[in-house]
Write a protein that holds these residues in place. Structure first.
Motif, mmCIF file in Angstrom:
data_model
loop_
_atom_site.group_PDB
_atom_site.id
_atom_site.type_symbol
_atom_site.label_atom_id
_atom_site.label_comp_id
_atom_site.label_asym_id
_atom_site.label_seq_id
_atom_site.Cartn_x
_atom_site.Cartn_y
_atom_site.Cartn_z
ATOM 1 N N GLY A 42 -91.899 -14.308 -9.125
ATOM 2 C CA GLY A 42 -90.817 -14.571 -8.185
ATOM 3 C C GLY A 42 -91.266 -15.278 -6.925
ATOM 4 N N ARG A 43 -92.539 -15.705 -6.883
ATOM 5 C CA ARG A 43 -93.022 -16.452 -5.713
ATOM 6 C C ARG A 43 -92.580 -17.905 -5.755
ATOM 7 N NH1 ARG A 43 -97.984 -17.079 -6.395
ATOM 8 N NH2 ARG A 43 -98.381 -15.880 -8.290
ATOM 9 N N LEU A 44 -92.201 -18.370 -6.938
ATOM 10 C CA LEU A 44 -91.689 -19.726 -7.117
ATOM 11 C C LEU A 44 -90.338 -19.662 -7.814
ATOM 12 C CD1 LEU A 44 -94.956 -21.521 -8.328
ATOM 13 C CD2 LEU A 44 -93.891 -21.699 -6.066
ATOM 14 N N ASP A 45 -89.447 -20.565 -7.455
ATOM 15 C CA ASP A 45 -88.109 -20.599 -8.054
ATOM 16 C C ASP A 45 -88.067 -21.483 -9.296
ATOM 17 O OD1 ASP A 45 -86.981 -19.050 -5.896
ATOM 18 O OD2 ASP A 45 -87.146 -20.848 -4.660
ATOM 19 N N ALA A 46 -88.938 -22.477 -9.355
ATOM 20 C CA ALA A 46 -88.994 -23.392 -10.494
ATOM 21 C C ALA A 46 -90.357 -24.056 -10.491
ATOM 22 C CB ALA A 46 -87.892 -24.444 -10.400
ATOM 23 N N VAL A 47 -90.807 -24.478 -11.670
ATOM 24 C CA VAL A 47 -92.085 -25.184 -11.771
ATOM 25 C C VAL A 47 -91.919 -26.406 -12.666
ATOM 26 C CG1 VAL A 47 -93.474 -23.108 -11.386
ATOM 27 C CG2 VAL A 47 -92.878 -23.775 -13.730
ATOM 28 N N VAL A 48 -92.690 -27.438 -12.364
ATOM 29 C CA VAL A 48 -92.749 -28.629 -13.218
ATOM 30 C C VAL A 48 -94.183 -28.724 -13.701
ATOM 31 C CG1 VAL A 48 -92.335 -31.104 -13.414
ATOM 32 C CG2 VAL A 48 -90.962 -29.746 -11.829
ATOM 33 N N ILE A 49 -94.386 -28.449 -14.991
ATOM 34 C CA ILE A 49 -95.740 -28.375 -15.536
ATOM 35 C C ILE A 49 -95.812 -29.124 -16.863
ATOM 36 C CG2 ILE A 49 -96.216 -26.153 -14.421
ATOM 37 C CD1 ILE A 49 -95.691 -24.804 -17.100
ATOM 38 N N GLY A 50 -97.007 -29.190 -17.425
ATOM 39 C CA GLY A 50 -97.199 -29.811 -18.725
ATOM 40 C C GLY A 50 -97.352 -28.752 -19.794
ATOM 41 N N LEU A 51 -96.722 -28.968 -20.942
ATOM 42 C CA LEU A 51 -96.812 -28.047 -22.070
ATOM 43 C C LEU A 51 -97.354 -28.793 -23.274
ATOM 44 C CD1 LEU A 51 -93.321 -26.286 -21.727
ATOM 45 C CD2 LEU A 51 -95.511 -25.514 -20.791
ATOM 46 N N GLN A 52 -98.098 -28.082 -24.111
ATOM 47 C CA GLN A 52 -98.598 -28.684 -25.332
ATOM 48 C C GLN A 52 -97.495 -28.883 -26.360
ATOM 49 O OE1 GLN A 52 -101.665 -29.860 -24.158
ATOM 50 N NE2 GLN A 52 -102.374 -29.424 -26.225
ATOM 51 N N ALA A 53 -96.451 -28.063 -26.256
ATOM 52 C CA ALA A 53 -95.298 -28.145 -27.163
ATOM 53 C C ALA A 53 -94.074 -27.673 -26.399
ATOM 54 C CB ALA A 53 -95.531 -27.279 -28.400
ATOM 55 N N PRO A 54 -92.875 -28.038 -26.827
ATOM 56 C CA PRO A 54 -91.663 -27.576 -26.137
ATOM 57 C C PRO A 54 -91.639 -26.056 -25.992
ATOM 58 C CG PRO A 54 -91.112 -29.262 -27.736
ATOM 59 C CD PRO A 54 -92.561 -28.941 -27.954
ATOM 60 N N SER A 55 -91.149 -25.581 -24.862
ATOM 61 C CA SER A 55 -91.125 -24.140 -24.586
ATOM 62 C C SER A 55 -90.136 -23.427 -25.494
ATOM 63 C CB SER A 55 -90.738 -23.902 -23.122
ATOM 64 O OG SER A 55 -90.554 -22.518 -22.882
ATOM 65 N N ASP A 56 -90.573 -22.260 -26.029
ATOM 66 C CA ASP A 56 -89.679 -21.423 -26.835
ATOM 67 C C ASP A 56 -89.497 -20.047 -26.203
ATOM 68 O OD1 ASP A 56 -92.187 -20.398 -27.219
ATOM 69 O OD2 ASP A 56 -92.150 -20.472 -29.414
ATOM 70 N N ASN A 57 -89.785 -19.956 -24.895
ATOM 71 C CA ASN A 57 -89.646 -18.696 -24.165
ATOM 72 C C ASN A 57 -88.173 -18.459 -23.858
ATOM 73 O OD1 ASN A 57 -89.627 -16.589 -22.267
ATOM 74 N ND2 ASN A 57 -91.647 -17.142 -21.503
ATOM 75 N N ALA A 58 -87.589 -17.417 -24.465
ATOM 76 C CA ALA A 58 -86.153 -17.153 -24.314
ATOM 77 C C ALA A 58 -85.780 -16.759 -22.891
ATOM 78 C CB ALA A 58 -85.725 -16.056 -25.289
ATOM 79 N N ALA A 59 -86.756 -16.333 -22.081
ATOM 80 C CA ALA A 59 -86.467 -15.908 -20.708
ATOM 81 C C ALA A 59 -86.432 -17.082 -19.739
ATOM 82 C CB ALA A 59 -87.499 -14.881 -20.244
ATOM 83 N N LEU A 60 -86.787 -18.278 -20.220
ATOM 84 C CA LEU A 60 -86.858 -19.437 -19.343
ATOM 85 C C LEU A 60 -85.929 -20.542 -19.816
ATOM 86 C CD1 LEU A 60 -90.746 -19.711 -18.900
ATOM 87 C CD2 LEU A 60 -89.120 -18.669 -17.327
#
Length: 305
Positions: free
Chosen positions: A144-162
């Protein structure tokens, strides 16, 4: 105990009627039918077990009890609205400040473009920008220290919480000093560099993950002469001839002292630059604006990266 018939929505309708003295005008203001407004007022009386209005045909006239109750209802609604505002502000929802995390390598084009577009959409918004590794930025988002992040992923995110908004895909290339033996090659076979020394980023950076992935594909562990903590130091060390590295194509404009050479197909590695934010906050107006700007950027492709 407060009767279940007494709700904040009914109190808001009641206060609107006390102000407007017209079922039709209240209906128009709250976006409900006249029948629904009348039913809400009647059920409020039932919950209070006290008559608030005198009925004269279709007309309602407020009784002294209604005027007495109105001041208390107004305070209850106002206190609730203030509580909601403070809780949302504490949680970062609908605040006038947005905390965004980014990779260092995105600060040449991508992040400035996003932030300028975001300020046009939300002129009063104050933005705190934090730069770091994938690992640190993701942890900041979780904590909760950041509201959003712009990062690099090796594959599309499959995290249901994000919520994930892809911006562009970047190709990882061999970073070599100018005039190296590989200069000008259309592509390079990593196996040909088995005897070379490499410099890489420390663990936690997406470029470090890309480095490891490419050499797994090549079938050997390269000799690593040095690990550094930021991509700018790495670029300068490669440019000085201290070793080779693997870097994303987007860093080409950071230095005229290195050449970025495409990898042969078997070792190809890509990063999906992605905006991530918590699904629980996806309706936050500030984050909605950031997501919209990110989608607009994505439509422009990697040429703007």
């Amino acid at each position: 105990m407060i009767d279940e018939e007494i709700t904040l929505k009914k109190l808001e309708i009641f206060l609107a009627f006390m102000r407007l003295s017209s079922l039709a005008r209240v209906s128009e203001e709250v976006g409900q039918s006249i029948v629904s407004v009348h039913r809400a007022l009647h059920s409020l009386e039932q919950g209070l077990r006290c008559q608030l209005f005198q009925r004269e045909g279709r007309k309602l006239t407020a009784l002294p009890a209604a005027f007495a109750f109105a001041s208390h209802a107004q305070r209850a609604v106002a206190e609730t609205e203030e509580g909601i505002r403070k809780v949302r502000e504490l949680a970062g929802f609908n605040s006038n400040r947005l905390r965004i995390g980014s990779l260092y390598s995105l600060t040449l084009r991508c992040i400035p473009h996003l932030l300028m577009g975001l300020k046009l959409r939300r002129p009063d918004l104050h933005i705190d920008l934090t730069l770091g590794s994938n690992k640190d930025l993701l942890q900041g988002l979780v904590d909760g220290r950041l509201d959003a992040v712009v990062i690099g992923l090796q594959a599309p995110s499959d995290n249901a919480a994000l919520v994930a908004v892809p911006l562009f895909e970047d190709e990882v290339r061999l970073a070599a000093p100018l005039q190296s033996p590989y200069a000008g090659m259309a592509q390079v076979d990593l196996k040909a560099l088995r005897s070379e020394q490499f410099i890489t980023l420390g663990d936690g950076f997406v470029t470090s993950d890309s480095f490891n992935h490419a050499f797994r594909q090549a079938g050997f562990v390269p000799e690593t002469a040095m690990r550094v903590g930021d991509i700018f130091s790495l670029i300068n060390l490669v440019g000085s001839g201290m070793g080779y590295s693997l870097l994303p194509a987007r860093v080409a404009e950071y230095s005229g002292r290195i050449e970025l050479i495409p990898l042969a197909e078997p070792y190809a590695s890509h990063q999906v630059i992605t905006l991530l934010l918590s699904k629980s906050r996806e309706r936050d107006p500030n984050l909605l604006a950031l997501a919209a700007e990110s989608r607009m950027f994505g439509k422009g492709g990697s040429a703007r990266a």
